[in-house]
Design a protein around this motif. Structure first.
Motif, mmCIF file in Angstrom:
data_model
loop_
_atom_site.group_PDB
_atom_site.id
_atom_site.type_symbol
_atom_site.label_atom_id
_atom_site.label_comp_id
_atom_site.label_asym_id
_atom_site.label_seq_id
_atom_site.Cartn_x
_atom_site.Cartn_y
_atom_site.Cartn_z
ATOM 1 N N GLU A 1 0.796 -1.182 -0.210
ATOM 2 C CA GLU A 1 -0.081 -0.063 -0.019
ATOM 3 C C GLU A 1 0.761 1.173 -0.186
ATOM 4 O OE1 GLU A 1 -2.929 1.219 -0.559
ATOM 5 O OE2 GLU A 1 -2.638 3.183 0.871
ATOM 6 N N LEU A 2 1.819 1.132 0.706
ATOM 7 C CA LEU A 2 2.851 2.439 0.931
ATOM 8 C C LEU A 2 3.614 2.630 -0.296
ATOM 9 C CD1 LEU A 2 3.774 4.665 2.751
ATOM 10 C CD2 LEU A 2 5.673 3.190 3.470
ATOM 11 N N ALA A 3 4.027 1.634 -1.147
ATOM 12 C CA ALA A 3 4.785 1.457 -2.240
ATOM 13 C C ALA A 3 4.115 2.186 -3.371
ATOM 14 C CB ALA A 3 5.123 0.281 -2.590
ATOM 15 N N TYR A 4 2.588 1.643 -3.399
ATOM 16 C CA TYR A 4 1.720 2.124 -4.311
ATOM 17 C C TYR A 4 1.751 3.829 -4.331
ATOM 18 C CZ TYR A 4 -2.672 3.271 -7.115
ATOM 19 O OH TYR A 4 -3.306 3.479 -7.865
ATOM 20 N N ARG A 5 1.424 4.125 -2.984
ATOM 21 C CA ARG A 5 1.127 5.706 -2.656
ATOM 22 C C ARG A 5 2.614 6.368 -2.809
ATOM 23 N NH1 ARG A 5 -3.886 6.178 -3.112
ATOM 24 N NH2 ARG A 5 -4.877 4.333 -1.956
ATOM 25 N N LEU A 6 3.780 5.853 -2.701
ATOM 26 C CA LEU A 6 5.008 6.579 -3.033
ATOM 27 C C LEU A 6 5.166 6.756 -4.496
ATOM 28 C CD1 LEU A 6 7.262 5.324 -0.038
ATOM 29 C CD2 LEU A 6 6.229 7.781 -0.244
ATOM 30 N N VAL A 7 4.655 5.814 -5.464
ATOM 31 C CA VAL A 7 4.952 5.901 -6.555
ATOM 32 C C VAL A 7 3.905 6.954 -6.994
ATOM 33 C CG1 VAL A 7 4.390 4.777 -8.952
ATOM 34 C CG2 VAL A 7 5.837 3.426 -7.021
ATOM 35 N N TRP A 8 2.638 6.837 -6.607
ATOM 36 C CA TRP A 8 1.793 7.787 -7.055
ATOM 37 C C TRP A 8 2.253 9.349 -6.637
ATOM 38 C CZ3 TRP A 8 -1.204 11.773 -5.361
ATOM 39 C CH2 TRP A 8 -2.510 12.129 -6.148
ATOM 40 N N VAL A 9 2.886 9.434 -5.441
ATOM 41 C CA VAL A 9 3.234 10.933 -5.316
ATOM 42 C C VAL A 9 4.306 11.292 -6.078
ATOM 43 C CG1 VAL A 9 4.517 12.356 -3.336
ATOM 44 C CG2 VAL A 9 2.680 10.754 -2.690
ATOM 45 N N GLY A 10 5.210 10.203 -6.559
ATOM 46 C CA GLY A 10 6.247 10.662 -7.512
ATOM 47 C C GLY A 10 5.803 11.098 -8.798
ATOM 48 N N LEU A 11 4.696 10.382 -9.346
ATOM 49 C CA LEU A 11 4.075 10.804 -10.383
ATOM 50 C C LEU A 11 3.537 12.300 -10.392
ATOM 51 C CD1 LEU A 11 2.243 7.317 -11.602
ATOM 52 C CD2 LEU A 11 4.247 8.633 -12.602
ATOM 53 N N ALA A 12 2.623 12.255 -9.190
ATOM 54 C CA ALA A 12 2.144 13.654 -8.942
ATOM 55 C C ALA A 12 3.278 14.918 -8.797
ATOM 56 C CB ALA A 12 1.476 13.708 -7.431
ATOM 57 N N THR A 13 4.551 14.640 -8.268
ATOM 58 C CA THR A 13 5.489 15.617 -8.354
ATOM 59 C C THR A 13 5.981 15.898 -9.851
ATOM 60 O OG1 THR A 13 6.175 14.659 -6.365
ATOM 61 C CG2 THR A 13 7.779 16.133 -7.436
ATOM 62 N N ALA A 14 6.083 14.894 -10.878
ATOM 63 C CA ALA A 14 6.441 15.115 -12.213
ATOM 64 C C ALA A 14 5.142 15.905 -12.675
ATOM 65 C CB ALA A 14 6.498 13.710 -12.892
ATOM 66 N N TYR A 15 4.120 15.505 -12.459
ATOM 67 C CA TYR A 15 2.870 16.132 -12.951
ATOM 68 C C TYR A 15 3.042 17.596 -12.750
ATOM 69 C CZ TYR A 15 -1.924 17.844 -13.553
ATOM 70 O OH TYR A 15 -3.142 18.558 -13.973
ATOM 71 N N LEU A 16 3.221 18.163 -11.478
ATOM 72 C CA LEU A 16 3.234 19.504 -10.852
ATOM 73 C C LEU A 16 4.511 20.131 -11.773
ATOM 74 C CD1 LEU A 16 2.413 18.999 -7.276
ATOM 75 C CD2 LEU A 16 1.378 20.333 -8.905
ATOM 76 N N ALA A 17 5.551 19.352 -11.918
ATOM 77 C CA ALA A 17 6.678 19.855 -12.644
ATOM 78 C C ALA A 17 6.406 20.386 -14.001
ATOM 79 C CB ALA A 17 7.886 19.166 -12.456
ATOM 80 N N TYR A 18 5.556 19.369 -14.838
ATOM 81 C CA TYR A 18 4.818 19.755 -15.948
ATOM 82 C C TYR A 18 3.986 20.861 -15.945
ATOM 83 C CZ TYR A 18 2.328 18.974 -20.185
ATOM 84 O OH TYR A 18 1.541 19.286 -21.554
ATOM 85 N N PHE A 19 3.123 20.822 -14.952
ATOM 86 C CA PHE A 19 2.047 21.864 -14.989
ATOM 87 C C PHE A 19 2.684 23.506 -14.915
ATOM 88 C CE2 PHE A 19 -0.893 24.605 -12.843
ATOM 89 C CZ PHE A 19 -2.275 24.392 -13.714
ATOM 90 N N CYS A 20 3.508 23.254 -13.794
ATOM 91 C CA CYS A 20 4.258 24.566 -13.428
ATOM 92 C C CYS A 20 5.029 25.042 -14.839
ATOM 93 C CB CYS A 20 5.079 24.499 -12.353
ATOM 94 S SG CYS A 20 4.227 24.308 -10.784
ATOM 95 N N ARG A 21 5.805 24.250 -15.534
ATOM 96 C CA ARG A 21 6.545 24.562 -16.477
ATOM 97 C C ARG A 21 5.508 24.977 -17.809
ATOM 98 N NH1 ARG A 21 8.978 26.065 -20.432
ATOM 99 N NH2 ARG A 21 10.762 25.484 -21.374
ATOM 100 N N PHE A 22 4.821 24.326 -18.077
ATOM 101 C CA PHE A 22 3.954 24.435 -19.477
ATOM 102 C C PHE A 22 2.834 25.198 -19.153
ATOM 103 C CE2 PHE A 22 7.050 21.025 -20.348
ATOM 104 C CZ PHE A 22 7.789 21.556 -21.227
ATOM 105 N N CYS A 23 1.961 25.212 -18.108
ATOM 106 C CA CYS A 23 0.610 25.612 -17.951
ATOM 107 C C CYS A 23 0.345 26.729 -17.193
ATOM 108 C CB CYS A 23 -0.192 24.376 -17.475
ATOM 109 S SG CYS A 23 -0.082 23.018 -18.518
ATOM 110 N N TRP A 24 1.214 26.995 -16.356
ATOM 111 C CA TRP A 24 1.187 28.224 -15.317
ATOM 112 C C TRP A 24 1.235 29.555 -16.116
ATOM 113 C CZ3 TRP A 24 1.967 27.514 -9.869
ATOM 114 C CH2 TRP A 24 1.882 28.833 -9.012
ATOM 115 N N ARG A 25 0.258 30.299 -15.876
ATOM 116 C CA ARG A 25 0.435 31.460 -16.214
ATOM 117 C C ARG A 25 -0.149 32.479 -15.079
ATOM 118 N NH1 ARG A 25 -3.238 33.528 -21.373
ATOM 119 N NH2 ARG A 25 -4.786 33.227 -19.308
ATOM 120 N N PRO A 26 0.712 33.558 -14.621
ATOM 121 C CA PRO A 26 0.404 34.511 -13.579
ATOM 122 C C PRO A 26 -0.964 35.190 -14.112
ATOM 123 C CG PRO A 26 2.388 35.357 -14.867
ATOM 124 C CD PRO A 26 2.040 33.919 -15.553
#
Lengths: 499, 74
Positions: free
Chosen positions: B40-65
């Motif tokens: 269960e913890l392994a699944y969640r840690l992988v999920w958080v890893g994916l969420a972190t990558a997603y946020l990096a993508y979002f902040c790089r390409f989608c963020w507009r002040p």
């Protein structure tokens, strides 16, 4: 007096001294104007802002409440809370915090309630929002003080009423001295303290138990159900969805979090913070959950408030007196990093939103803010003495309330068509449905009350706005600072993330 | 790729992450990976890893002040 008490006394004295010194240093610049005192001049850079947000976000809910919850429900507590907020909090910063910061600067608003009041040109909206923020923040402050008092009692034998009082007095002292700048600076120290402590505690406890593999093997042998999701209570599918919604949307609706986002120096700082947030959350939450799980095998059979003490018991049993003293410091750091922000934000709202009709000098406004902080601390102290629920349960009440305010905050800063009537309808509908669900008058159909409260608030703001006349265009330009999105070329008009 | 297309990708990936969080379909097994990480913890840690990558993508390409010009799509 034995050695452990001496080391605890020395650590506490040094900690208190550093906080007061930082408060004193900040006071030189913070007394100049309300904007300097309440918002640090809107100049918080990336690192200080990150620690201020993270320190304010983490409280005894994480250090005391989460180990206790993991003690009962096992490893699933990590997924229930930490995983979803790692994504939800940064996205909510973007959705609400970023436009709120820009709008606050345009309108000269220093508090979230003042922001909404000026955006709508309606003092009623501001006062209602202030009332609800206060209603939900008080229990949250109470759980912080109770968590600190319990820990001081468990480790040092200090009577809870003395422990709670000391924590409040210290927080009031440095907060009223230096305002937001003092709380931000102290949050850097406090955030580092409890983050480093929790990581060190997990390492120390697991090493004492023969290493993490052996400790987890022991959990599997004695209480294997702690290693899977229990699928009862908050883990049933509909309750799980409700709680995920609440815990990921609630944080930006904390007025003490939103006001810090509004104090960011620039947009770039917020963008970096959104990327750093998940990592910091995992570093804090993972030890909290694992220590609770390991504690269930070591100290079985604890109930309610007893389970709230599992962190201190584990540290005391495995890491010795000095680390127990360090744990007290970590819990106090987590408590005070939130408490100071809450005291400052509620007092600023009292000054700016409730007394806004009176003409006073800037200096008098800062003085009034300090006086209100003392008054609030007294109210919190009395409530902490009489409230009997566990830390997790008290926090859940506050989280549900804040979540019902998310729709009105989002629509205020993102939806130009939103009207004051819509905002008022949302607050009334959300609160009413939440209360009716909490009292068992409305059927829940397996969801938590917060789910229905949120839906009612969202429906309220949309219906209330569409049924009333659109806001005045001049006021909208003042608030949003640009032409409406319909003025853009057609191919670009479909953005679902309006900027 | 334009910001609009990045936004579409972000909405899609956000939806996938959201669905993966509500993993009621996943069987519950008492397994320890690397000797100490429960499944269960392994699944969640992988999920958080994916969420972190997603946020990096979002902040790089989608963020507009919010202060950016309305037509700024770059």
């Amino acid at each position: 007096m034995n050695g452990s008490m001496v080391s605890l006394g020395v650590l506490l004295a040094v900690y208190a001294l550093v906080l007061v010194l930082l408060g004193g240093l900040a006071s030189r610049r913070s007394s100049k104007s309300p904007e300097e005192y309440f918002m640090a001049g809107r100049r918080l850079g990336t690192f200080v802002l990150f620690m201020a947000l993270f320190g304010t976000n983490a409280t005894t809910f994480v250090l005391v409440g989460i180990p206790a919850r993991a003690y009962h429900d096992g490893i699933g507590v990590f997924g229930l809370n930490a995983a979803i907020i790692a994504l939800g909090i940064p996205l909510s910063f973007y959705a609400v915090g970023v436009p709120a910061r820009a709008m606050g600067a345009r309108l000269g608003a220093l508090t979230p309630a003042e922001l909404c009041a000026r955006r709508f040109g309606s003092r009623t909206v501001g006062v209602m929002l202030f009332g609800l923020f206060t209603l939900y923040t008080l229990p949250y402050m109470v759980q912080a003080v109770r968590g600190a008092a319990l820990t001081l009692h468990e480790v040092a034998g200090i009577a809870p009423w003395i422990g709670g009082l000391s924590v409040l007095l210290l927080a009031v002292l440095y907060t009223s001295l230096g305002g937001m700048r003092a709380t931000a600076w102290t949050n850097v120290l406090q955030g580092l303290l409890f983050l480093v402590f929790m990581c060190a505690a997990l390492v120390g406890i697991s090493r004492s138990m023969g290493g993490l593999p052996q400790a987890m093997e022991s959990v599997r042998a004695h209480n294997a159900e702690l290693l899977v999701v229990p699928r009862r209570g908050l883990f049933e599918p509909r309750a799980y969805v409700s709680w995920g919604l609440a815990i990921s949307l609630t944080v930006i609706a904390f007025p003490h979090m939103l006001v810090r986002v509004m104090a960011a120096k620039d947009d770039r700082s917020l963008r970096r913070i959104c990327q750093l947030y998940p990592l910091a959350l995992v570093l804090l939450w993972l030890p909290a959950v694992l220590i609770g799980v390991l504690g269930a095998v070591e100290f079985p059979g604890l109930e309610r408030e007893e389970a709230d003490r599992i962190l201190s018991r584990m540290v005391g049993a495995h890491m010795g007196d000095l680390w127990s003293a360090g744990m007290v410091l970590a819990v106090l750091a987590a408590v005070m990093s939130t408490l100071d922000a809450q005291l400052l934000t509620l007092s600023s709202m009292l000054v700016r939103d409730v007394r806004s009709g009176r003409r006073v000098t800037a200096r008098a406004e800062v003085l009034a803010g300090r006086a209100f902080a003392v008054l609030l601390a007294a109210v919190v102290y009395i409530l902490a003495e009489v409230w009997g629920q566990s830390v997790f349960e008290i926090s859940a009440v506050a989280f549900a309330g804040y979540t019902t305010l998310f729709p009105v905050l989002l629509c205020t800063v993102r939806w130009r068509r939103c009207t004051p009537t819509g905002a008022i309808t949302s607050m009334l509908a959300g609160t009413l449905v939440l209360v009716l669900c909490q009292c068992g008058i409305l059927p829940l159909l397996g969801f938590l009350p917060v789910f229905w409260g949120f839906l009612a608030a969202a429906a309220g703001v949309v219906i209330g706005s569409l049924l009333t006349r659109a806001p005045d265009e001049t006021r909208l330009r003042e608030a949003f600072g640009s032409a409406p999105r319909t003025a853009q070329p057609p191919r670009r008009s479909g953005s679902r993330f309006p900027g | 790729m334009t910001r609009q297309n990045h936004l579409r990708v972000a909405w899609f990936l956000g939806g996938v992450l959201f669905l993966l969080h509500f993993d009621f379909w996943r069987p519950q097994r008492v397994v320890l990976y690397l000797g100490w990480v429960p499944e269960e913890l392994a699944y969640r840690l992988v999920w958080v890893g994916l969420a972190t990558a997603y946020l990096a993508y979002f902040c790089r390409f989608c963020w507009r002040p919010p202060s950016a010009p309305a037509g700024d799509d770059s």
